[in-house]
Enzyme design. Sequence first.
Site, PDB file in Angstrom:
ATOM      1  N   CYS A  57       1.154  -9.855   5.934  1.00 27.82           N
ATOM      2  CA  CYS A  57       0.449  -8.864   5.103  1.00 27.82           C
ATOM      3  C   CYS A  57       1.443  -8.417   4.040  1.00 27.82           C
ATOM      4  O   CYS A  57       1.985  -7.315   4.092  1.00 27.82           O
ATOM      5  CB  CYS A  57      -0.032  -7.684   5.929  1.00 27.82           C
ATOM      6  SG  CYS A  57      -1.438  -8.054   7.000  1.00 27.82           S
ATOM      7  N   ALA A  58       1.702  -9.301   3.085  1.00 27.27           N
ATOM      8  CA  ALA A  58       2.906  -9.198   2.263  1.00 27.27           C
ATOM      9  C   ALA A  58       2.836  -8.223   1.095  1.00 27.27           C
ATOM     10  O   ALA A  58       3.859  -7.670   0.691  1.00 27.27           O
ATOM     11  CB  ALA A  58       3.278 -10.584   1.739  1.00 27.27           C
ATOM     12  N   GLY A  63       7.620  -5.820  -1.105  1.00 27.45           N
ATOM     13  CA  GLY A  63       8.945  -5.254  -0.900  1.00 27.45           C
ATOM     14  C   GLY A  63       9.702  -5.887   0.250  1.00 27.45           C
ATOM     15  O   GLY A  63      10.896  -6.181   0.147  1.00 27.45           O
ATOM     16  N   ARG A  95      -3.430  -5.898  -5.643  1.00 29.19           N
ATOM     17  CA  ARG A  95      -2.006  -5.879  -5.286  1.00 29.19           C
ATOM     18  C   ARG A  95      -1.371  -7.266  -5.319  1.00 29.19           C
ATOM     19  O   ARG A  95      -0.147  -7.382  -5.247  1.00 29.19           O
ATOM     20  CB  ARG A  95      -1.815  -5.260  -3.900  1.00 29.19           C
ATOM     21  CG  ARG A  95      -2.331  -3.834  -3.778  1.00 29.19           C
ATOM     22  CD  ARG A  95      -1.642  -3.059  -2.695  1.00 29.19           C
ATOM     23  NE  ARG A  95      -1.601  -3.759  -1.421  1.00 29.19           N
ATOM     24  CZ  ARG A  95      -0.829  -3.379  -0.405  1.00 29.19           C
ATOM     25  NH1 ARG A  95      -0.048  -2.328  -0.535  1.00 29.19           N
ATOM     26  NH2 ARG A  95      -0.830  -4.042   0.735  1.00 29.19           N
ATOM     27  N   CYS A 100       3.890   1.903   8.636  1.00 23.44           N
ATOM     28  CA  CYS A 100       4.551   3.089   8.069  1.00 23.44           C
ATOM     29  C   CYS A 100       3.848   4.342   8.580  1.00 23.44           C
ATOM     30  O   CYS A 100       3.737   5.350   7.889  1.00 23.44           O
ATOM     31  CB  CYS A 100       4.582   3.044   6.541  1.00 23.44           C
ATOM     32  SG  CYS A 100       2.977   2.868   5.754  1.00 23.44           S
TER      33      CYS A 100
END
Length: 425
Positions: free
Chosen positions: A240-241, A245, A277, A377
Amino acid sequence: MLLARWLEKNERADTLLESLPRTLAGVERGRCQSLLFGAIRHMGRIDAHLSALVERAPRPRLKAVLLVAGFELIEGGDEHHAARVVHHAVEQTKTLASAPEARLVNAVVRRLAAALAADNAPPALATAAQLAAWFSHPEWLVQRWLAQFSAAGTRAFLEWNQKPAPVLARWRLRARAPSDAELAWLAPTQWPEFYEVRPGHWAETGAAIADGRIYVQDASTRLAVGLLAPRPGERILDACAAPGGKSILIADMLAAAREAGDGAPARLVALDLPGPRIDRLRENLARAAAGVEVALVQADLAKAGRRLFADHNLPEEYDAVLLDAPCSNTGVMRHRVDVKWRLRTGDIEKHAKQQLALLDAAARRVAASGRLVYSTCSVDEVENERVVSAFLERAGARFELEKSVVAYPWLSGHDGAAAFLLRRK
């Protein structure tokens, strides 16, 4: 006005900032970001006072002026600060709204200044409602954190979220340390290779990003990639790049290993859903150091079968797979200030269900004895420990948990994150 657009159209705050003209730079751009983020960050507390001062909800453009004024009052200043805030709010209203509304703003902001000045911070053993009101967070979220982190931990977390986030950058040139000239605008941190960009040096920052000296990212990103420990000669999948980052960090680690004497080629595949994205991911992958083979695949991981990889002439299984799963973002609210206002009760459980499905899909791409790192995160155990436990229960004896790390912002000093190293047997 960006804040009015955010109130009216529910656009993401970071997306709104990107819409600013490139001619607006330096101090002006920084102040614009500060006002937008500050008003959103403290909206709950300001709104509570405004609801007592204004009979009818103001239209978005007028409310935006009042919220910005409220944030400027919370920021504080000298004895004449409140008067300047009132004057500025009135002048802004004359430009953005009407003369009658300017008179209303004049009266409301004066009373708002007095109300905010009389505010008292909640006591040590405050209720969820008191903490939510003062620290501008949804009450249901504060209740959730009190159950997980205790009163002291929750208060420390709330205080953390209400502070502006510094800009951190990773130094990419491992062959040399920053020069004295570069250290004039890069302040060392406790984390090797990560530096804080000193305010007012956006021109130097932009130039350093463009020529590959730095990459702007939080120090929390090192946790998942550190557990993955990519090595030259391996087949590596970032599942899930976007926006890239962690992919560029993996590529930099592989390039550094080759420069240190391990000449084995490595292959990095960055996969993510088609969408806005992807352009950012493509741009970031273009910054990968020479000698690291990088491939970009646009696909849904949950539906990606063997044929997809065969059609792209790519391996079906990998020595190391990173799944940095979409999540609630509860660990990065200092940066993504509007996340707390977007989350709804039940969203975290919905994320966990999707995360488990993605983890199952990522596991199918792991070669025998290979490594799988699951990361988020988020700081919520439902999205972290419970997802991993559910996965291991379903996987049976095929995988085992080797190591894990959960970083809480108020303890780690950087964004919140969790990472779990799973080994296929």
